[in-house]
Write an enzyme that holds these catalytic residues in place. Structure first.
Site, short mmCIF file in Angstrom:
data_model
loop_
_atom_site.label_atom_id
_atom_site.label_comp_id
_atom_site.label_asym_id
_atom_site.label_seq_id
_atom_site.Cartn_x
_atom_site.Cartn_y
_atom_site.Cartn_z
N CYS B 86 41.96 41.07 42.44
CA CYS B 86 42.01 39.77 43.11
C CYS B 86 43.29 39.64 43.94
O CYS B 86 43.44 40.32 44.93
CB CYS B 86 41.83 38.65 42.10
SG CYS B 86 41.31 37.10 42.84
N HIS B 195 37.07 40.30 38.49
CA HIS B 195 38.06 40.42 37.42
C HIS B 195 37.52 41.17 36.20
O HIS B 195 36.98 40.54 35.28
CB HIS B 195 38.48 39.01 36.95
CG HIS B 195 39.34 38.28 37.93
ND1 HIS B 195 40.72 38.29 37.87
CD2 HIS B 195 39.02 37.51 38.99
CE1 HIS B 195 41.21 37.55 38.84
NE2 HIS B 195 40.20 37.06 39.54
N GLU B 197 39.16 42.30 33.78
CA GLU B 197 39.92 41.89 32.58
C GLU B 197 39.35 40.62 31.95
O GLU B 197 39.67 40.28 30.83
CB GLU B 197 41.41 41.73 32.92
CG GLU B 197 41.82 40.41 33.55
CD GLU B 197 41.50 40.29 35.04
OE1 GLU B 197 40.72 41.13 35.55
OE2 GLU B 197 42.00 39.35 35.68
#
Lengths: 81, 232
Positions: B86, B195, B197
């Site tokens: 990002c 994302h 994560e």
């Protein structure tokens, strides 16, 4: 000297903000408006009065930081105080 | 494998990245402040999402001049793994470690939603645990994820198989060729808007991001350095 810097999205790159503003102007009846491009305006106060030096420095600032030359064009004006 | 999570003023996905490493691969992980001038001990560098320097001027434009970015450049040249997510992707673009630039989403809206990605290249250090063409669920959260590059660059990205993820179905931001993530030519630097994560456990809605981390660990273990220190 004072430098005024204008940064705009390149002609061949879609400018989503410009498109949205163009749409809004049309819906308000301003049908005469063609393409709209949105950019950034910056004022820099420089501690030099040497126009050649200032031009060189401001160009470097634009290339390195103020504009992303992959998608943006820039131009600037210099004015003595 | 030593993992660094860079922290810029305005990073806000740094903790998620740190936790994701702990949760998925349990390797030594450290936060590294953006003024650090030595990354030599790290094998994987995560450049997290957020709003570095408030996204003033352009996303990533100011962060790119942080002292640590010179070290990231050296690490990338040395073949170490760099993953920008990002805002991290935006910083890697601004710093020239990856080609292209970011524009505002074509909807002009900040989009925060689960998206379906196609694994366009599973032959990278970051994607070897996925199947080719596999569809995975990874959330996005960005206002400027509309990836742009010129035709020449796009042809080069395609020829070198540098496009790693594409949006499948609806493209949420208008990016060129539905690009969601690309690598550098060498394949050791990856930037992506979604994302991973935030997708490391089914409790989060998807665990499809997990295999990005396991992929890198496997890749690192396969290198000479990894083999020499395996079993730590």
């Amino acid at each position: 000297m004072k430098a005024t810097v204008f940064v705009t999205v390149k002609e061949n790159v879609l400018d989503p903000q410009g498109k949205a503003v163009q749409g809004a102007l049309h819906s308000m009846g301003f049908d005469e408006v063609g393409e709209v491009r949105i950019g950034k305006y910056m004022e820099l106060n420089l501690d030099t009065n040497d126009a050649l030096v200032a031009e060189e420095r401001v160009r470097t600032m634009c290339e390195k930081l103020l504009a992303n030359t992959v998608i943006e064009d820039y131009r600037f004006e210099l004015k003595g105080e | 494998m030593n993992v660094a999570v860079l922290v810029f003023p305005g990073s806000n996905c740094d903790i998620d990245c740190y936790k994701a490493v702990e949760h998925t691969i349990r390797q030594p992980v450290e936060y590294v402040w953006h003024q650090a001038t030595d990354l030599s001990k790290f094998d994987l560098i995560l450049v997290p999402g957020g709003f570095s320097y408030g996204d003033y001027l352009r996303c990533g434009a100011i962060a790119r001049f942080s002292p640590v970015m010179e070290e990231v450049r050296k690490a990338a040249e040395a073949g170490k793994y760099v993953l920008g997510i990002c805002n991290g992707f935006q910083i890697l673009l601004e710093s020239g470690l990856l080609p292209g630039a970011m524009r505002r989403n074509n909807s002009l809206k900040f989009k925060c939603a689960p998206t379906t990605l196609e694994v366009a290249n599973n032959d990278t250090a970051f994607t070897r645990d996925y199947a080719a063409g596999e569809k995975i669920q990874i959330p996005i959260a960005h206002g400027e994820g509309n990836y742009y590059c010129d035709d020449e660059t796009l042809a080069r990205l395609e020829a070198n198989r540098q496009i790693v993820f594409r949006y499948s179905g609806e493209n949420p931001n208008g990016s060129v060729a539905d690009i969601a993530g690309i690598t550098n030519e060498r394949g050791n630097v990856l930037g992506m808007m979604p994302h991973p994560e935030r997708a490391v456990d089914t409790l989060l809605g998807s665990s499809d991001g997990k295999r990005m981390f396991t992929s890198v660990l496997t890749a690192w273990r396969g290198t000479a350095h990894g083999a020499a220190t395996a079993g730590r």
